[in-house]
Scaffold this motif. Structure first.
Motif: not given
Length: 148
Positions: A73-84
């Motif tokens: 979970s990053f603040q940067d909207a380009d990366v955002g949050s999720g699972w990998t």
């Protein structure tokens, strides 16, 4: 934090262990990078083969494979949050502590049931689907292993 089980039916080929792990990648929030220090964590599974040839072996090398589901979970909207998913091989060594202080090892066993304790050094090279979360080369981990 990891747990390993050594199934008896696999021990005919050597010391094989399998088990789950829970990892937290603590980052000090710098600027607007992450929401908090615990914004990246993972749930994983590993399988390891120990090159253990004798009882009381002072150094036990091992090789393994690990896979993790990483939540970020990053603040940067380009990366955002999720699972990998991240996976890769690991190499390492277990350094037996029992022989260094036999009386303390016996007391630990008598009071807690812990048979052996090891210092662990492990080199991991995990590659993630999200390149931002892949390691740039290998990562070195240190820890303590307790066996019941």
């Amino acid at each position: 934090l990891g747990f390993e089980y050594e199934p008896s039916f696999l021990q005919s080929i050597g010391v094989v262990s399998i088990g789950p792990s829970l990892n937290s990648y603590v980052l000090e929030p710098q600027g607007d990078l992450t929401k908090n220090a615990f914004s990246i964590y993972s749930l994983g599974f590993s399988a390891k083969y120990q090159l253990k040839f004798m009882r009381g072996q002072p150094v036990v090398p091992f090789v393994g494979f690990e896979t993790q589901m990483i939540h970020y979970s990053f603040q940067d909207a380009d990366v955002g949050s999720g699972w990998t998913t991240a996976s890769g091989i690991s190499f390492g060594a277990l350094v037996l502590l029992n022989w260094m202080e036999p009386s303390a090892a016996h007391t630990l066993w008598a009071e807690t049931g812990i048979k052996r304790s090891y210092l662990v050094a492990e080199l991991k090279n995990l590659q993630a689907g999200e390149t931002l979360l892949s390691t740039d080369g290998a990562a070195l981990y240190f820890g303590l292993r307790l066996e019941y």
